[in-house]
Design an enzyme around this catalytic site. Structure first.
Site, PDB file in Angstrom:
ATOM      1  CG  HIS A  71      -2.007   1.006   1.176  1.00 19.69           C
ATOM      2  ND1 HIS A  71      -1.865   2.250   1.731  1.00 19.69           N
ATOM      3  CD2 HIS A  71      -3.249   0.967   0.653  1.00 19.69           C
ATOM      4  CE1 HIS A  71      -2.989   2.937   1.577  1.00 19.69           C
ATOM      5  NE2 HIS A  71      -3.842   2.173   0.918  1.00 19.69           N
ATOM      6  CB  VAL A  77       0.935   5.756   2.494  1.00 24.51           C
ATOM      7  CG1 VAL A  77      -0.074   5.172   1.531  1.00 24.51           C
ATOM      8  CG2 VAL A  77       0.260   6.677   3.483  1.00 24.51           C
ATOM      9  N   GLY A  80      -5.323   4.553   5.763  1.00 24.15           N
ATOM     10  CA  GLY A  80      -6.090   5.325   6.726  1.00 24.15           C
ATOM     11  C   GLY A  80      -7.099   4.481   7.477  1.00 24.15           C
ATOM     12  CB  CYS A  81      -9.266   1.624   6.498  1.00 26.71           C
ATOM     13  SG  CYS A  81      -8.111   0.512   5.686  1.00 26.71           S
ATOM     14  CG  ASP A  85      -9.782  -1.819  12.818  1.00 25.93           C
ATOM     15  OD1 ASP A  85     -11.017  -1.972  12.729  1.00 25.93           O
ATOM     16  OD2 ASP A  85      -9.031  -2.662  13.344  1.00 25.93           O
TER      17      ASP A  85
END
Length: 171
Positions: A71, A77, A80-81, A85
């Protein structure tokens, strides 16, 4: 009821992930690689921005973390999820730490804003969850605001995070 400590080590978080910390049928953190923190450095029932409790978790960022190679290839990076979480994970832990029974489930988030990224050169991530409200009836529900800090700078905020703990009787 589990002793309410003010901080938890990585080994204790793994114990929670195995279902040992809060007991069978109660909230568990995910195990690695989905466990998104190395420790909980602070947890309080009365602190935080709203006076209803705060939990602070930390992740030591290493360039070989599992998500960087995929990713994105050539542009690593942290998704963002995964930060979102982590905030949900911590809020569920808070409910169980307060003595709420049942299995944890993330329910929703209000507004989520990103202003920067966690990249392999970041040394540490700090997650801060400020509890706004706790409801304990047939099930437990917590509502909180959260932020993710990379090397001390806030780069991600989430408002109105909601997590519930549910037993078979509450469903």
């Amino acid at each position: 009821m589990v002793e309410q400590k003010s901080s938890y080590s990585y080994e204790e978080l793994l114990s929670c992930g195995r279902g040992e910390l809060f007991g069978p049928g109660n909230a568990q953190l995910p195990l690695p690689p989905m466990l998104m923190m190395d420790r909980i450095s602070s947890i309080t029932e009365t602190g935080g921005a709203h006076g209803k409790g705060q939990i602070v978790g930390e992740l030591d960022v290493k360039p070989d973390l599992w998500f960087f190679p995929c990713h994105f290839h050539g542009d690593p990076v942290m998704p963002g999820c995964l930060g979102l979480d982590a905030l949900w994970q911590m809020l569920g832990f808070f409910l169980a730490w307060r003595g709420g029974p049942g299995k944890g489930r993330a329910l929703s988030a209000g507004e989520v804003k990103f202003s920067d990224m966690v990249v392999p050169t970041v040394k540490s991530v700090q997650y801060v969850v400020d509890v706004k409200r706790v409801i304990q009836r047939k099930f437990s529900l917590a509502i909180a605001d959260g932020e993710l800090k990379a090397d001390g700078t806030t780069i991600f905020t989430a408002s109105d995070l909601r997590v519930g703990l549910f037993t078979s009787e509450s469903i």
